[in-house]
Design a protein around this motif. Structure first.
Motif, PDB file in Angstrom:
ATOM      1  N   ALA A   1      51.852  75.939  38.855  1.00  0.00           N
ATOM      2  CA  ALA A   1      50.523  75.411  39.184  1.00  0.00           C
ATOM      3  C   ALA A   1      49.536  75.500  38.028  1.00  0.00           C
ATOM      4  N   GLU A   2      49.667  76.508  37.199  1.00  0.00           N
ATOM      5  CA  GLU A   2      48.721  76.669  36.096  1.00  0.00           C
ATOM      6  C   GLU A   2      49.234  76.059  34.795  1.00  0.00           C
ATOM      7  N   GLU A   3      50.425  75.442  34.854  1.00  0.00           N
ATOM      8  CA  GLU A   3      51.004  74.845  33.653  1.00  0.00           C
ATOM      9  C   GLU A   3      51.094  73.326  33.761  1.00  0.00           C
ATOM     10  N   TRP A   4      51.470  72.825  34.941  1.00  0.00           N
ATOM     11  CA  TRP A   4      51.736  71.400  35.128  1.00  0.00           C
ATOM     12  C   TRP A   4      50.742  70.786  36.091  1.00  0.00           C
ATOM     13  N   ASN A   5      50.659  69.463  36.052  1.00  0.00           N
ATOM     14  CA  ASN A   5      49.718  68.748  36.903  1.00  0.00           C
ATOM     15  C   ASN A   5      50.329  68.503  38.292  1.00  0.00           C
ATOM     16  N   ASN A   6      49.611  67.731  39.122  1.00  0.00           N
ATOM     17  CA  ASN A   6      49.978  67.701  40.537  1.00  0.00           C
ATOM     18  C   ASN A   6      51.110  66.744  40.916  1.00  0.00           C
ATOM     19  N   ALA A   7      51.673  66.002  39.963  1.00  0.00           N
ATOM     20  CA  ALA A   7      52.909  65.271  40.289  1.00  0.00           C
ATOM     21  C   ALA A   7      53.996  66.274  40.681  1.00  0.00           C
TER      22      ALA A   7
ATOM     23  N   GLU B   1      61.905  61.007  44.105  1.00  0.00           N
ATOM     24  CA  GLU B   1      62.549  60.587  42.855  1.00  0.00           C
ATOM     25  C   GLU B   1      61.517  60.099  41.846  1.00  0.00           C
ATOM     26  N   ALA B   2      60.532  59.350  42.318  1.00  0.00           N
ATOM     27  CA  ALA B   2      59.494  58.832  41.421  1.00  0.00           C
ATOM     28  C   ALA B   2      58.651  59.971  40.853  1.00  0.00           C
ATOM     29  N   LEU B   3      58.347  60.955  41.665  1.00  0.00           N
ATOM     30  CA  LEU B   3      57.583  62.110  41.186  1.00  0.00           C
ATOM     31  C   LEU B   3      58.369  62.899  40.144  1.00  0.00           C
ATOM     32  N   LYS B   4      59.667  63.066  40.384  1.00  0.00           N
ATOM     33  CA  LYS B   4      60.515  63.793  39.436  1.00  0.00           C
ATOM     34  C   LYS B   4      60.574  63.056  38.092  1.00  0.00           C
TER      35      LYS B   4
ATOM     36  N   ARG C   1      58.831  63.061  32.577  1.00  0.00           N
ATOM     37  CA  ARG C   1      58.319  62.286  31.442  1.00  0.00           C
ATOM     38  C   ARG C   1      57.150  63.012  30.784  1.00  0.00           C
ATOM     39  N   ASP C   2      56.266  63.571  31.621  1.00  0.00           N
ATOM     40  CA  ASP C   2      55.095  64.290  31.122  1.00  0.00           C
ATOM     41  C   ASP C   2      54.564  65.175  32.249  1.00  0.00           C
ATOM     42  N   PRO C   3      54.690  66.487  32.126  1.00  0.00           N
ATOM     43  CA  PRO C   3      54.253  67.375  33.212  1.00  0.00           C
ATOM     44  C   PRO C   3      52.754  67.369  33.470  1.00  0.00           C
ATOM     45  N   ASP C   4      51.974  66.734  32.589  1.00  0.00           N
ATOM     46  CA  ASP C   4      50.531  66.662  32.787  1.00  0.00           C
ATOM     47  C   ASP C   4      50.113  65.465  33.636  1.00  0.00           C
ATOM     48  N   LEU C   5      51.062  64.681  34.112  1.00  0.00           N
ATOM     49  CA  LEU C   5      50.725  63.490  34.880  1.00  0.00           C
ATOM     50  C   LEU C   5      50.382  63.822  36.333  1.00  0.00           C
ATOM     51  N   TYR C   6      49.647  62.901  36.948  1.00  0.00           N
ATOM     52  CA  TYR C   6      49.223  63.040  38.342  1.00  0.00           C
ATOM     53  C   TYR C   6      50.273  62.479  39.294  1.00  0.00           C
ATOM     54  N   TYR C   7      50.178  62.873  40.579  1.00  0.00           N
ATOM     55  CA  TYR C   7      51.100  62.271  41.545  1.00  0.00           C
ATOM     56  C   TYR C   7      50.807  60.791  41.726  1.00  0.00           C
ATOM     57  N   GLU C   8      49.579  60.382  41.431  1.00  0.00           N
ATOM     58  CA  GLU C   8      49.281  58.946  41.473  1.00  0.00           C
ATOM     59  C   GLU C   8      50.090  58.183  40.428  1.00  0.00           C
ATOM     60  N   ASP C   9      50.453  58.856  39.334  1.00  0.00           N
ATOM     61  CA  ASP C   9      51.363  58.235  38.365  1.00  0.00           C
ATOM     62  C   ASP C   9      52.743  58.060  38.982  1.00  0.00           C
TER      63      ASP C   9
END
Length: 250
Positions: free
Chosen positions: A89-95, A193-196, A201-209
């Motif tokens: 939670a403190e390293e990656w975004n909400n995707a 699968e899309a979230l994974k 691809r980039d752990p800083d991305l949002y679940y909206e990505d």
């Protein structure tokens, strides 16, 4: 169908409140009042009002505060709460945070961000929009004037969502995604699968990505306009002041 809340974020722009609390537990009732309502309170109240009896909450930053309140929240709102730990939670975004709830998605959920103050009419709008074969329905504000920070959405008729991103000229957008989604069980596997794919691809991305990844893969995501209602995403102290004004109206 159950409720799902993403409440793992740190909310550093809300310090000093978030020195000891996750953003979802920052008080939005009158300042200084004992037992002041939080965003999590309001969301659980909304879920209960539309008949949901089970809720999953993804926790991470200061998760012990949510664990401590779980029993009281269950009793207050008449729901059974399952807590899902996000170990990054403190390293990656909400995707990644939403992916942590991938098993819950299989039950069908109304997803709410843990920092969005909104009325129960939003949940009712999403539930009323079901029944036409939709698998994912986003709550969309088509009234509010948009700026750079908002999560903007372009919709194209029967094709549904075409773009969802903050990185868009406001004039191009159909509206703003407010952080509440209805997800049917049939969408669970594809969304996971899309979230994974997204956080790998980039752990800083949002679940909206992740939603955008689904759209790119040919998946239809629909929207439900919420009308002219007052709501706010609480990111900073100015938002918190607005949230307190709005929360007392619901």
């Amino acid at each position: 169908m159950i409720g799902l809340v993403l409440a793992a974020g740190a909310g550093r722009r809300l310090r000093p409140y978030t020195d000891t609390l996750p953003k979802a537990l920052v008080p939005v009732g009158p300042e200084g009042a004992e037992d002041s309502l939080t965003v999590l309170d309001l969301t659980l109240g909304n879920f209960a009002e539309v008949g949901l009896t089970e809720v999953a909450i993804v926790v991470g930053y200061r998760k012990e505060a949510v664990y401590e309140r779980r029993e009281a929240l269950e009793a207050k709102y008449g729901v059974k709460i399952t807590l899902i730990d996000n170990d990054k939670a403190e390293e990656w975004n909400n995707a990644y945070s939403l992916w942590c709830a991938r098993d819950v998605l299989k039950q069908g959920v109304i997803l709410a961000n843990g920092d969005t103050v909104h009325p129960v009419s939003v949940e009712r709008t999403l539930l009323d929009a079901r029944g036409k074969g939709q698998k994912i329905i986003l709550a969309l504000d088509t009234v509010k004037s948009l700026a750079d920070e908002e999560m903007k959405v372009v919709v194209d008729g029967a094709k549904g969502v075409r773009r969802i991103t903050k990185l868009m000229e406001p004039s191009e957008a159909t509206g703003e995604y407010i952080g509440v989604t209805l997800i049917e069980p049939e969408a669970a596997e594809a969304l996971a699968e899309a979230l994974k794919t997204t956080f790998e691809r980039d752990p800083d991305l949002y679940y909206e990505d992740g939603y955008q990844q689904l759209v790119n893969d040919g998946f239809v995501i629909d929207v439900a306009p919420i009308g002219d209602v007052k709501w706010v995403e609480i990111d900073n102290h100015d938002d918190l002041a607005k949230g307190r004004t709005i929360a007392c109206q619901y």
